[in-house]
Motif scaffolding. Structure first.
Motif, PDB file in Angstrom:
ATOM      1  N   SER A 555       0.840  -1.351   0.110  1.00  0.00           N
ATOM      2  CA  SER A 555      -0.036   0.074  -0.110  1.00  0.00           C
ATOM      3  C   SER A 555       0.819   1.138  -0.125  1.00  0.00           C
ATOM      4  O   SER A 555       2.040   1.095   0.348  1.00  0.00           O
ATOM      5  CB  SER A 555      -0.749  -0.060   1.271  1.00  0.00           C
ATOM      6  OG  SER A 555      -0.153   0.300   2.187  1.00  0.00           O
ATOM      7  N   ALA A 556       0.370   2.515  -0.342  1.00  0.00           N
ATOM      8  CA  ALA A 556       0.981   3.708  -0.240  1.00  0.00           C
ATOM      9  C   ALA A 556       0.836   3.845   1.084  1.00  0.00           C
ATOM     10  O   ALA A 556       0.030   3.443   2.103  1.00  0.00           O
ATOM     11  CB  ALA A 556       0.206   4.638  -0.974  1.00  0.00           C
ATOM     12  N   PRO A 557       2.091   4.549   1.760  1.00  0.00           N
ATOM     13  CA  PRO A 557       2.071   4.927   3.308  1.00  0.00           C
ATOM     14  C   PRO A 557       0.992   5.543   3.771  1.00  0.00           C
ATOM     15  O   PRO A 557       0.515   6.641   3.057  1.00  0.00           O
ATOM     16  CB  PRO A 557       3.439   5.440   3.422  1.00  0.00           C
ATOM     17  CG  PRO A 557       4.315   5.260   2.185  1.00  0.00           C
ATOM     18  CD  PRO A 557       3.250   4.930   1.278  1.00  0.00           C
ATOM     19  N   VAL A 558       0.309   5.016   4.850  1.00  0.00           N
ATOM     20  CA  VAL A 558      -0.529   6.038   5.649  1.00  0.00           C
ATOM     21  C   VAL A 558       0.144   7.066   6.125  1.00  0.00           C
ATOM     22  O   VAL A 558       1.049   6.849   7.237  1.00  0.00           O
ATOM     23  CB  VAL A 558      -1.369   5.322   6.503  1.00  0.00           C
ATOM     24  CG1 VAL A 558      -2.253   6.054   7.377  1.00  0.00           C
ATOM     25  CG2 VAL A 558      -2.267   4.181   5.804  1.00  0.00           C
ATOM     26  N   THR A 559      -0.097   8.419   5.772  1.00  0.00           N
ATOM     27  CA  THR A 559       0.840   9.515   6.290  1.00  0.00           C
ATOM     28  C   THR A 559      -0.204  10.423   7.216  1.00  0.00           C
ATOM     29  O   THR A 559       0.727  11.397   8.000  1.00  0.00           O
ATOM     30  CB  THR A 559       1.607  10.327   5.290  1.00  0.00           C
ATOM     31  OG1 THR A 559       0.524  10.703   4.327  1.00  0.00           O
ATOM     32  CG2 THR A 559       2.504   9.193   4.538  1.00  0.00           C
ATOM     33  N   ASP A 560      -1.343  10.395   7.159  1.00  0.00           N
ATOM     34  CA  ASP A 560      -2.173  11.364   7.924  1.00  0.00           C
ATOM     35  C   ASP A 560      -3.255  10.761   8.475  1.00  0.00           C
ATOM     36  O   ASP A 560      -3.901   9.550   7.963  1.00  0.00           O
ATOM     37  CB  ASP A 560      -2.539  12.655   7.034  1.00  0.00           C
ATOM     38  CG  ASP A 560      -1.417  13.417   6.597  1.00  0.00           C
ATOM     39  OD1 ASP A 560      -0.614  13.951   7.670  1.00  0.00           O
ATOM     40  OD2 ASP A 560      -0.928  13.540   5.690  1.00  0.00           O
ATOM     41  N   VAL A 597      -9.722   1.873  10.147  1.00  0.00           N
ATOM     42  CA  VAL A 597     -10.022   0.682   9.147  1.00  0.00           C
ATOM     43  C   VAL A 597      -9.308   1.218   8.099  1.00  0.00           C
ATOM     44  O   VAL A 597      -9.547   2.303   7.491  1.00  0.00           O
ATOM     45  CB  VAL A 597     -11.393   0.453   9.215  1.00  0.00           C
ATOM     46  CG1 VAL A 597     -11.747  -0.616   7.947  1.00  0.00           C
ATOM     47  CG2 VAL A 597     -12.078   0.192  10.584  1.00  0.00           C
ATOM     48  N   TYR A 598      -8.754   0.064   7.249  1.00  0.00           N
ATOM     49  CA  TYR A 598      -8.208   0.551   6.150  1.00  0.00           C
ATOM     50  C   TYR A 598      -8.843  -0.132   4.923  1.00  0.00           C
ATOM     51  O   TYR A 598      -9.284  -1.372   4.983  1.00  0.00           O
ATOM     52  CB  TYR A 598      -6.672  -0.149   5.982  1.00  0.00           C
ATOM     53  CG  TYR A 598      -5.907   0.158   4.737  1.00  0.00           C
ATOM     54  CD1 TYR A 598      -5.336   1.467   4.402  1.00  0.00           C
ATOM     55  CD2 TYR A 598      -5.828  -0.934   3.853  1.00  0.00           C
ATOM     56  CE1 TYR A 598      -4.688   1.742   3.160  1.00  0.00           C
ATOM     57  CE2 TYR A 598      -5.368  -0.594   2.477  1.00  0.00           C
ATOM     58  CZ  TYR A 598      -4.601   0.671   2.238  1.00  0.00           C
ATOM     59  OH  TYR A 598      -3.965   0.915   1.068  1.00  0.00           O
ATOM     60  N   ASN A 599      -9.337   0.546   4.009  1.00  0.00           N
ATOM     61  CA  ASN A 599     -10.058   0.512   2.820  1.00  0.00           C
ATOM     62  C   ASN A 599      -9.307  -0.243   1.723  1.00  0.00           C
ATOM     63  O   ASN A 599      -8.728   0.515   1.129  1.00  0.00           O
ATOM     64  CB  ASN A 599     -10.993   1.212   2.509  1.00  0.00           C
ATOM     65  CG  ASN A 599     -12.201   1.057   1.447  1.00  0.00           C
ATOM     66  OD1 ASN A 599     -11.780  -0.080   0.546  1.00  0.00           O
ATOM     67  ND2 ASN A 599     -13.157   1.621   1.268  1.00  0.00           N
ATOM     68  N   VAL A 600      -8.980  -1.564   1.449  1.00  0.00           N
ATOM     69  CA  VAL A 600      -7.920  -2.090   0.399  1.00  0.00           C
ATOM     70  C   VAL A 600      -8.427  -1.594  -1.022  1.00  0.00           C
ATOM     71  O   VAL A 600      -7.520  -1.358  -1.650  1.00  0.00           O
ATOM     72  CB  VAL A 600      -8.078  -3.756   0.527  1.00  0.00           C
ATOM     73  CG1 VAL A 600      -7.221  -4.134  -0.527  1.00  0.00           C
ATOM     74  CG2 VAL A 600      -7.732  -4.315   1.925  1.00  0.00           C
ATOM     75  N   SER A 601      -9.751  -1.402  -1.242  1.00  0.00           N
ATOM     76  CA  SER A 601     -10.152  -0.987  -2.547  1.00  0.00           C
ATOM     77  C   SER A 601      -9.577   0.146  -3.159  1.00  0.00           C
ATOM     78  O   SER A 601      -9.213   0.289  -4.405  1.00  0.00           O
ATOM     79  CB  SER A 601     -11.573  -1.245  -2.841  1.00  0.00           C
ATOM     80  OG  SER A 601     -12.190  -0.129  -1.798  1.00  0.00           O
ATOM     81  N   ASP A 602      -9.633   1.242  -2.289  1.00  0.00           N
ATOM     82  CA  ASP A 602      -9.175   2.551  -2.677  1.00  0.00           C
ATOM     83  C   ASP A 602      -7.928   3.177  -1.977  1.00  0.00           C
ATOM     84  O   ASP A 602      -7.469   4.228  -2.023  1.00  0.00           O
ATOM     85  CB  ASP A 602     -10.190   3.247  -2.549  1.00  0.00           C
ATOM     86  CG  ASP A 602     -10.985   3.856  -1.317  1.00  0.00           C
ATOM     87  OD1 ASP A 602     -10.328   3.200  -0.419  1.00  0.00           O
ATOM     88  OD2 ASP A 602     -11.836   4.570  -1.119  1.00  0.00           O
ATOM     89  N   GLY A 603      -7.556   2.334  -0.657  1.00  0.00           N
ATOM     90  CA  GLY A 603      -6.419   2.766   0.086  1.00  0.00           C
ATOM     91  C   GLY A 603      -6.894   3.948   0.928  1.00  0.00           C
ATOM     92  O   GLY A 603      -5.865   4.492   1.603  1.00  0.00           O
ATOM     93  N   SER A 604      -8.138   4.153   1.302  1.00  0.00           N
ATOM     94  CA  SER A 604      -8.478   5.035   2.262  1.00  0.00           C
ATOM     95  C   SER A 604      -8.529   4.484   3.587  1.00  0.00           C
ATOM     96  O   SER A 604      -8.451   3.618   3.993  1.00  0.00           O
ATOM     97  CB  SER A 604      -9.916   5.754   1.897  1.00  0.00           C
ATOM     98  OG  SER A 604     -10.835   4.570   1.813  1.00  0.00           O
ATOM     99  N   VAL A 605      -8.420   5.444   4.554  1.00  0.00           N
ATOM    100  CA  VAL A 605      -8.545   5.221   6.088  1.00  0.00           C
ATOM    101  C   VAL A 605      -9.742   6.105   6.629  1.00  0.00           C
ATOM    102  O   VAL A 605      -9.902   7.063   6.397  1.00  0.00           O
ATOM    103  CB  VAL A 605      -7.101   5.799   6.598  1.00  0.00           C
ATOM    104  CG1 VAL A 605      -7.181   5.577   8.134  1.00  0.00           C
ATOM    105  CG2 VAL A 605      -5.816   4.902   6.135  1.00  0.00           C
ATOM    106  N   GLU A 606     -10.463   5.146   7.395  1.00  0.00           N
ATOM    107  CA  GLU A 606     -11.210   5.577   8.058  1.00  0.00           C
ATOM    108  C   GLU A 606     -11.072   5.526   9.501  1.00  0.00           C
ATOM    109  O   GLU A 606     -10.867   4.682  10.054  1.00  0.00           O
ATOM    110  CB  GLU A 606     -12.853   4.622   8.152  1.00  0.00           C
ATOM    111  CG  GLU A 606     -13.870   5.243   8.857  1.00  0.00           C
ATOM    112  CD  GLU A 606     -14.937   4.441   8.881  1.00  0.00           C
ATOM    113  OE1 GLU A 606     -16.163   4.548   9.452  1.00  0.00           O
ATOM    114  OE2 GLU A 606     -15.104   3.283   8.000  1.00  0.00           O
TER     115      GLU A 606
END
Length: 822
Positions: A555-560, A597-606
């Motif tokens: 994944s791209a790093p979660v930075t924020d 929670v990490y959304n695998v489909s779009d790489g978003s974070v909730e």
């Protein structure tokens, strides 16, 4: 203060209550009221004997940094232990004294403790917040008339006085004429107090200090004692001296050839002197006429002596192969034939700790920050240790060196223990330990597939591979696939250090197995990176393609992290701890705490929730924003380690409750802690700075490591969802309150027992005043039956004022306040 309180109304008393109780409750050493279903067991080292005292049938050995060992004179092998946060104010014991009424314990880390009723049913009163300094170096006491008078010395702060349990005057060099503020020892001679320092001796007579150095040939005075005839004896770097009352000068009793650190007088009249050389080897002498005669010592390292009818000697034992900074405290008793019988402490060898883990057999493992030892406490409380450096002579079994910090540990699925030893600048390696034989293999970059020697963390994959996280030493993440075949590089892989993989940053702080085929990495400066070992098209039950990087998904790093208002919270580029919540979401802690929670489909974070440092008394929050570790227990509750203590987050019915555990020293040293938290949060944690958490396979036991040792927390399993956790004692209360003992209400009563057990319930109630003095203990208190008539132990009526009531039932305790109004 008492006279003022007698004039107050109940409402005014309540206004003043918070500030007064902040010190008074801590002085009683009362642990957390909430969350008492957690059992806290300090796993402390007793490295050295630092003080000795014998009173009646009890022999006390003060230790560093493990509290007091309490032994039976007839059978000293029978030991119990007093520790800071439970019985004592602190754990680094510097002095022990008998006043003729009570035992007093001085500690360098957190003040004084008074022990009443030593030989029957000891009670403890702790003094931590009103002494002038928490670094107490010595203590002495006597009875003058009906009063108990105690003086204590401090490091850099002079001396203080406690009269009949109430702290009083402080005396210093600048303000009062004390010869020096660094105090080594104190001793009464009649009603005069003599104070030993590195600049000579002061005498306090009728509140006036005078220097008393005439006749001394060295001003470095280490110890004071009385001989059998009541003469004052001084131990100095030049030898032993006796105070001549008539000439008010010191008489030289001669030198033993070493600086004298301790003197003691035996009941048969023998005067003993203990000296030490530069290597801290002890030399024991007795005075025969005018000649000092050398006697044997039980072990080379002797640091303390005490004499009554017996001669007691204490110090530390260095087993063959131990570093001189390590050791085990011992106590020896001299035998008539000149020999000694000795008893050694059984405890951890680790003082300054970071790396911790549980073994597959349930043993608690801990490693020394200084690389001096690795200790393990088995399920039956039996201790095992590794303290030798691996050499050809011991078949290369042992530590890589004395000095390589044991920063991380983990238990393999095959039962082996893995420990990373870290050496700054040039690196070290990893120990693979067989817990059955305590033998070890040493893994280095030169004999294995390790890309570097400095490990920040070690993670065990559920399938068996070991994952090694590096600190800027050439590697980043190395994985050993077959733990039985670690030599060479065939069974090792190193994760790609590319932009679209783990990245090029060089510090991997933490890793978390989200599921069998997915691992998260916390990369300092880069963020949280998710690695799917088999790629998004495969599932967790498929065979893992460890060696095939072509199908990996990074994944791209979660930075924020952003809250609902769009504000950045808790930097994911500085995460030190991660764990899975029961619903599969992820807890991450560093500069605050989040659950996401990490959304695998779009790489978003909730972002599901986030917590930061508590700043307002009636709002929830963390002890501070410096989170070092997080773990989820069997009940789904989250444990958070921070520099000054622990938080636990309990979620029930949509509500989150915070519990806190803070040691006494960290509590009193923090103005914000004293304002925001009740003293009931003070607990028997090791103290110092807290670093890591480890949890066992059942998730019912946790370890927390600190600069002063390890604490173990045992969690009771099983809460009903949505039910508030209430401790056994939490429902109990005293009534009426306010209470007039002479009024129509009659005696004080206890209520709050469940109706189905009320008639059978029996609690213990202890009443203290605001100075922490014991007013009245009562056992077997039952529901609705009057148990106190308002008189103290001598039978006198207590005055109007506020009192503290400690109620103990079914192993839990709670503190309440009681207003007595006459």
């Amino acid at each position: 203060m008492t006279d003022v309180f007698r004039q107050m109304t109940f409402s005014l008393m309540r206004i003043r209550l918070t500030g007064l109780l902040a010190v008074a409750l801590v002085n009683l050493g009362i642990g957390p009221v909430l969350a008492q279903e957690v059992v806290l067991e300090p796993l402390l080292s007793a490295r050295n004997c630092t003080a000795l005292l014998a009173v009646g049938d009890k022999v006390l050995c003060g230790t560093y940094p493990g509290g007091v060992l309490v032994m039976d004179r007839q059978d000293p092998s029978v030991m119990e232990r007093w520790i800071g946060g439970r019985e004592l104010a602190g754990n680094q014991v510097s002095g022990l004294a008998w006043s003729g009424r009570n035992v007093w314990v001085a500690t360098r880390d957190n003040g004084l403790t008074c022990v009443q009723d030593l030989e029957s049913d000891p009670t403890f009163r702790q003094y931590m917040g009103s002494l002038g300094s928490s670094n107490v170096t010595c203590v002495t006491g006597t009875l003058i008339g009906n009063s108990e008078v105690i003086y204590y010395g401090m490091d850099g702060a002079g001396i203080g006085k406690v009269t009949d349990g109430i702290p009083g005057f402080l005396f210093s060099a600048n303000q009062d004429g004390l010869i020096d503020d660094d105090v080594n020892d104190l001793q009464f001679l009649g009603e005069d107090l003599f104070i030993a320092t590195g600049q000579g001796i002061s005498r306090l007579r009728k509140n006036i200090f005078t220097d008393q150095n005439s006749g001394l040939t060295s001003l470095v005075v280490n110890d004071l004692d009385l001989d059998l005839d009541g003469n004052l004896i001084a131990a100095s770097d030049a030898g032993v001296f006796r105070w001549d009352v008539d000439s008010e000068a010191w008489v030289d009793l001669g030198s033993i050839g070493y600086g004298v650190t301790e003197v003691a007088s035996q009941a048969d009249g023998t005067l003993w002197a203990l000296g030490q050389d530069s290597s801290l080897n002890g030399f024991l002498y007795s005075l025969s006429g005018a000649t000092w005669v050398e006697a044997g010592v039980p072990y080379p390292n002797c640091s303390n002596i005490f004499a009554d009818e017996d001669l007691w000697v204490g110090g530390k034992v260095l087993e063959p192969g131990m570093d001189s900074r390590a050791g085990r405290a011992y106590v020896s008793r001299a035998l008539p034939d000149g020999g000694f019988e000795s008893w050694k402490s059984e405890s951890s060898l680790v003082v300054n700790n970071e790396g911790i883990c549980y073994g597959q057999d349930g043993a608690a493992w801990m490693g020394s920050w200084s690389g001096l030892a690795i200790s393990a406490m088995g399920p039956e409380d039996q201790w095992r240790h590794i303290y030798e450096v691996a050499t050809e002579e011991n078949d290369w079994n042992g530590l890589s060196s004395h000095g390589d910090n044991v920063l991380c540990m983990s238990s393999g699925t095959d039962g082996t223990i893995w420990a990373g030893q870290y050496r700054y600048l040039w690196g070290s390696g990893v120990l693979r330990i067989d817990p059955q034989t305590m033998s070890s293999d040493l893994l280095f970059p030169t004999n294995s597939g390790l890309g570097g020697g400095n490990m920040l963390n070690i993670l065990t994959h559920p399938d068996g591979p070991m994952i090694f996280l590096h600190d800027n030493d050439g590697g980043m993440v190395d994985i050993l696939l077959d733990t039985d075949d670690w030599e060479g590089t065939a069974n090792w892989i190193s994760l790609p250090q590319t932009f679209d993989a783990i990245g090029s940053e060089k510090q991997i702080l933490e890793a978390l197995v989200e599921r069998r085929d997915v691992i998260w990495f916390a990369v300092l400066g880069a963020g949280l990176i998710r690695w799917d070992i088999n790629g998004n098209q495969a599932g967790p039950d498929d065979e893992l393609t460890w060696r095939n990087f072509s199908d990996d998904y990074w994944s791209a790093p979660v930075t924020d992290f952003f809250d609902s208002r769009g504000n950045r919270v808790s930097d994911p580029k500085a995460v030190w701890g991660m764990d899975l919540a029961p619903d599969g979401s992820i807890w991450a802690g560093g500069t605050g705490l989040v659950r996401f929670v990490y959304n695998v489909s779009d790489g978003s974070v909730e972002l599901l929730e986030h917590w930061e440092e508590k700043t307002v008394p009636f709002e929830d929050g963390l002890l501070n924003n410096k989170v070092s570790a997080v773990k989820v227990d069997v009940n789904g509750d989250l444990w958070v380690a921070m520099s000054s203590g622990l938080n636990r987050l309990r979620s029930r019915g949509g509500e989150t409750t915070f519990d806190q555990w803070i040691d006494g020293a960290n509590y009193l040293s923090s103005a914000s802690h004293r304002i925001l938290y009740s003293p009931n949060v003070v607990a028997a944690l090791p103290g110092g700075t807290y670093r890591r958490l480890a949890i066992d396979e059942t998730r019912t036991r946790l370890l927390v490591s600190s600069t002063l040792g390890v604490g173990q927390l045992i969690v009771e399993e099983g809460y009903d969802e949505g039910v508030q956790v209430v401790t056994a004692a939490e429902s109990l209360y005293c009534y009426p309150n306010p209470w007039n003992p002479a009024g129509v209400d009659g005696s004080l009563k206890l209520g709050g027992f469940a109706s189905e057990i009320g008639d059978e319930a029996s609690a213990e109630v202890t009443i203290y005043n605001l100075e922490g003095q014991l007013i009245m203990p009562k056992k077997n208190v039952t529901a609705g039956i009057g148990f106190w008539d308002g008189r103290n132990r001598p039978g006198l009526d207590v005055s109007t004022g506020l009192y503290m009531v400690k109620i103990t039932w079914q192993g839990t305790s709670i503190i309440q306040t009681l207003a007595v109004v006459r």
